[in-house]
Structures are given as structure tokens and as C-alpha cells.
Scaffold this motif. Structure first.
Motif, mmCIF file in Angstrom:
data_model
loop_
_atom_site.group_PDB
_atom_site.id
_atom_site.type_symbol
_atom_site.label_atom_id
_atom_site.label_comp_id
_atom_site.label_asym_id
_atom_site.label_seq_id
_atom_site.Cartn_x
_atom_site.Cartn_y
_atom_site.Cartn_z
ATOM 1 N N TRP A 1 8.777 -10.634 -2.483
ATOM 2 C CA TRP A 1 7.569 -11.174 -1.866
ATOM 3 C C TRP A 1 7.401 -10.697 -0.425
ATOM 4 C CZ3 TRP A 1 3.467 -13.074 -4.063
ATOM 5 C CH2 TRP A 1 3.563 -13.659 -5.331
ATOM 6 N N ALA A 2 8.472 -10.724 0.341
ATOM 7 C CA ALA A 2 8.371 -10.299 1.739
ATOM 8 C C ALA A 2 7.942 -8.839 1.827
ATOM 9 C CB ALA A 2 9.702 -10.510 2.453
ATOM 10 N N HIS A 3 8.474 -8.031 0.922
ATOM 11 C CA HIS A 3 8.164 -6.606 0.901
ATOM 12 C C HIS A 3 6.672 -6.368 0.669
ATOM 13 C CE1 HIS A 3 9.311 -2.383 -0.863
ATOM 14 N NE2 HIS A 3 8.851 -2.310 0.383
ATOM 15 N N ILE A 4 6.115 -6.980 -0.366
ATOM 16 C CA ILE A 4 4.710 -6.719 -0.691
ATOM 17 C C ILE A 4 3.760 -7.391 0.297
ATOM 18 C CG2 ILE A 4 4.479 -8.674 -2.304
ATOM 19 C CD1 ILE A 4 2.685 -6.823 -4.003
ATOM 20 N N ILE A 5 4.099 -8.562 0.797
ATOM 21 C CA ILE A 5 3.219 -9.243 1.750
ATOM 22 C C ILE A 5 3.149 -8.466 3.059
ATOM 23 C CG2 ILE A 5 2.988 -11.302 3.198
ATOM 24 C CD1 ILE A 5 3.987 -12.944 0.809
ATOM 25 N N LEU B 1 -0.356 -6.761 4.445
ATOM 26 C CA LEU B 1 -0.976 -7.112 5.728
ATOM 27 C C LEU B 1 -1.313 -5.863 6.534
ATOM 28 C CD1 LEU B 1 1.161 -10.214 6.811
ATOM 29 C CD2 LEU B 1 -1.236 -10.199 6.094
ATOM 30 N N TRP B 2 -0.375 -4.944 6.619
ATOM 31 C CA TRP B 2 -0.617 -3.722 7.380
ATOM 32 C C TRP B 2 -1.637 -2.838 6.680
ATOM 33 C CZ3 TRP B 2 0.334 -3.801 12.188
ATOM 34 C CH2 TRP B 2 1.440 -4.480 12.698
ATOM 35 N N LEU B 3 -1.644 -2.857 5.345
ATOM 36 C CA LEU B 3 -2.652 -2.100 4.601
ATOM 37 C C LEU B 3 -4.049 -2.630 4.894
ATOM 38 C CD1 LEU B 3 -3.529 -0.031 2.484
ATOM 39 C CD2 LEU B 3 -2.986 -1.722 0.717
ATOM 40 N N ALA B 4 -4.181 -3.954 4.945
ATOM 41 C CA ALA B 4 -5.485 -4.552 5.241
ATOM 42 C C ALA B 4 -5.940 -4.210 6.653
ATOM 43 C CB ALA B 4 -5.411 -6.069 5.061
ATOM 44 N N ILE B 5 -5.005 -4.217 7.601
ATOM 45 C CA ILE B 5 -5.372 -3.985 9.003
ATOM 46 C C ILE B 5 -5.748 -2.529 9.252
ATOM 47 C CG2 ILE B 5 -4.492 -3.966 11.373
ATOM 48 C CD1 ILE B 5 -2.749 -6.391 10.580
ATOM 49 N N PHE B 6 -4.918 -1.602 8.779
ATOM 50 C CA PHE B 6 -5.153 -0.195 9.099
ATOM 51 C C PHE B 6 -5.843 0.575 7.980
ATOM 52 C CE2 PHE B 6 -1.915 -1.374 12.156
ATOM 53 C CZ PHE B 6 -2.366 -0.741 13.303
ATOM 54 N N GLY B 7 -5.715 0.100 6.747
ATOM 55 C CA GLY B 7 -6.408 0.777 5.663
ATOM 56 C C GLY B 7 -7.906 0.538 5.706
ATOM 57 N N ALA B 8 -8.322 -0.632 6.222
ATOM 58 C CA ALA B 8 -9.747 -0.972 6.247
ATOM 59 C C ALA B 8 -10.575 0.014 7.070
ATOM 60 C CB ALA B 8 -9.934 -2.402 6.751
ATOM 61 N N PRO B 9 -10.224 0.294 8.329
ATOM 62 C CA PRO B 9 -11.042 1.257 9.083
ATOM 63 C C PRO B 9 -11.019 2.657 8.488
ATOM 64 C CG PRO B 9 -9.061 0.674 10.321
ATOM 65 C CD PRO B 9 -9.147 -0.276 9.173
ATOM 66 N N GLY C 1 5.217 3.856 3.118
ATOM 67 C CA GLY C 1 4.963 5.220 3.548
ATOM 68 C C GLY C 1 3.473 5.519 3.589
ATOM 69 N N VAL C 2 2.743 5.037 2.584
ATOM 70 C CA VAL C 2 1.293 5.216 2.543
ATOM 71 C C VAL C 2 0.629 4.426 3.666
ATOM 72 C CG1 VAL C 2 -0.778 4.798 1.184
ATOM 73 C CG2 VAL C 2 1.287 5.662 0.070
ATOM 74 N N VAL C 3 1.072 3.189 3.860
ATOM 75 C CA VAL C 3 0.526 2.374 4.940
ATOM 76 C C VAL C 3 0.759 3.055 6.280
ATOM 77 C CG1 VAL C 3 0.733 0.160 6.142
ATOM 78 C CG2 VAL C 3 0.763 0.228 3.645
ATOM 79 N N SER C 4 1.924 3.649 6.447
ATOM 80 C CA SER C 4 2.210 4.374 7.685
ATOM 81 C C SER C 4 1.259 5.551 7.862
ATOM 82 C CB SER C 4 3.659 4.875 7.680
ATOM 83 O OG SER C 4 4.572 3.791 7.643
ATOM 84 N N ALA C 5 0.890 6.202 6.754
ATOM 85 C CA ALA C 5 -0.065 7.305 6.836
ATOM 86 C C ALA C 5 -1.431 6.811 7.290
ATOM 87 C CB ALA C 5 -0.183 7.989 5.473
ATOM 88 N N TYR C 6 -1.850 5.638 6.802
ATOM 89 C CA TYR C 6 -3.125 5.083 7.256
ATOM 90 C C TYR C 6 -3.054 4.700 8.737
ATOM 91 C CZ TYR C 6 -4.561 4.842 2.359
ATOM 92 O OH TYR C 6 -4.902 5.157 1.059
#
Length: 241
Positions: free
Chosen positions: A86-90, A94-102, A143-148
Motif C-alpha cells: 500500500w505504501a508503495h502504490i500510494i 501521489l507523485w503521479l497526480a502532482i507531476f503527471g497532471a501538468p 521510474g516513470v513518475v520520475s520521468a514525469y
């Protein structure tokens, strides 16, 4: 007394409860759907098989794990859809929502998906290059989130002092301009420094190098930061692009 009628232009617009692009919402939905199936419908033994067959393993590219092992074809992407708790996916969500959105608002769903696939592979093979031949299994979307994150650094902080609802309309910065911008420069340096500290064994917030794939994080970030112009769209001239 007259009651307001539907369509009254004086009525303030209603904002949706979740103001995220469809591409990001779809990605989050897929990640959680896969995780919930693993968490509640698969046994631990079955999950080990899933992680083995769909997770990324550097050893797979040195000496195949079996004559019929074709996971080297899909695992550089499918590992990014799996999570270990759970901690891993949450945290990743969160970071995907913050940086993936823009990023999604700027480049659209198709390019967002293309950036996901290519950055997942780039993160995986950076991980493999650092730990070539390792039997360790890499899973997670970090890794993908880091790319965003890296991609967002090329435009999201431009002249705004931070992320804003209209950050996707900013012009794309050159690499020298990123490091000339105080906010963008600070974000890049702190982010990279944090991962490098973990790499040399410094525990940050209770997280050590054995618990976090810092190699995939750095590989993904560098890919998103450097390759973003290949995925970017040209904004109207009136916006200064």
C-alpha cells in the motif's frame, strides 16, 4: 423574488471534485486495479510468479531464466504496473497526480502514454546498467513518475515560482534556462541529491538503498528531463513558444 435559472451566466462554474486529466485518472485506475487484484485475489505464491514473469530482472539479459522465457520482451514496461504494498502504490500515485497532471495537460493522452512506455524502459535499463546481471526484481511506477518530474522541470516552473493550474501553458525552457531558474534548479538539485544520498547508503526518512530503486529513479528523471522535447507539443506563438 426570482430564483436563478439553469445556465445563468452569473452563476460560478462548478469545478469537478477531482481535477486531473483523463490520462492520469486512467493510469491511476489501472495501477490500483492491478494492485487490488494482487492484494486480495492472488496468493503470495502466485504473486511471486507475477513479479517474476512481469517484473524487470537484469539477470534475464545475461543468461535467460528458461528456454521459453520471453519476459525480456514485455518486462521493461510491465514492471511499472506492479507494486509491492500500500505504501508503495500510494506514494507513487501521489507523485503521479502532482507531476503527471501538468505533463498530460500539455502533451495529451497519446504522448503521455508514449512517454510512460519509453521512460519505463529507460528506467529499467539504467537500473540494469548499474546492477548488470543482478537477480533483483524491479517493480513499481516510480521510474516513470520520475520521468514525469524531469519532464515537468522543463516547463512547469517557468516564471511561475512553482506548479500552477496553468503550468502546462508555459514555454519550454532550455537546459541552461532550467538551471538559471531558482525554483527549477533547486528542485532538480535536491531531487538528484536525495537519490544519490540513498545510493551511497544514507537513510532518508527511514528509506535505504535496499528498499528503493534509486537507479531507476535517476534513469527515469534524466530521460524525462533530456528527452522531453521529443514528446512536447508546439504551443501557440502568442504564448511565447
Amino acid at each position: 423574488m426570482r430564483t436563478p435559472q439553469a445556465g445563468n451566466p452569473t452563476r460560478p462554474p462548478r469545478n469537478p471534485p477531482v481535477n486531473l486529466p483523463g490520462a492520469v485518472l486512467s493510469a491511476l485506475g489501472i495501477l490500483f486495479a492491478i494492485f487490488l487484484v494482487q492484494e486480495y485475489f492472488l496468493s503470495y505464491a502466485t504473486n511471486l510468479i507475477v513479479w517474476r514473469d512481469f517484473g524487470f530482472m537484469p539477470a534475464r539479459y545475461v543468461h535467460p531464466l528458461g528456454e521459453q522465457d520471453l519476459a525480456w520482451l514485455w518486462s521493461p514496461v510491465t514492471y511499472s504496473l506492479l507494486h509491492g504494498g500500500w505504501a508503495h502504490i500510494i506514494f507513487n500515485s501521489l507523485w503521479l497526480a502532482i507531476f503527471g497532471a501538468p505533463v498530460a495537460r500539455r502533451i495529451g493522452a497519446v504522448r503521455f502514454l508514449a512517454l510512460w512506455v519509453t521512460s519505463a524502459a529507460a528506467s529499467a535499463f539504467f537500473f540494469a546498467a548499474v546492477d548488470w546481471g543482478a537477480v533483483a526484481v524491479l517493480i513499481g511506477a516510480s521510474g516513470v513518475v520520475s520521468a514525469y518530474m524531469g519532464a515537468a522541470c522543463r516547463f512547469a516552473f517557468a516564471g511561475r515560482g512553482g506548479l500552477s493550474p496553468y503550468a502546462h501553458l508555459n514555454r519550454r525552457l532550455t537546459i541552461p534556462e532550467v538551471f538559471a531558474d531558482r525554483t527549477a534548479r533547486a528542485f532538480v538539485i535536491i531531487w538528484l541529491l536525495g537519490n544519490l544520498l540513498v545510493a551511497v547508503g544514507v537513510s532518508l526518512a527511514g528509506v535505504s538503498a535496499g528498499e528503493i530503486a534509486w537507479q531507476a529513479h535517476i534513469g527515469g528523471f534524466l530521460f524525462g528531463f533530456l528527452a522531453f522535447p521529443l514528446f512536447d507539443v508546439k504551443l501557440p506563438h502568442t504564448l511565447g513558444y
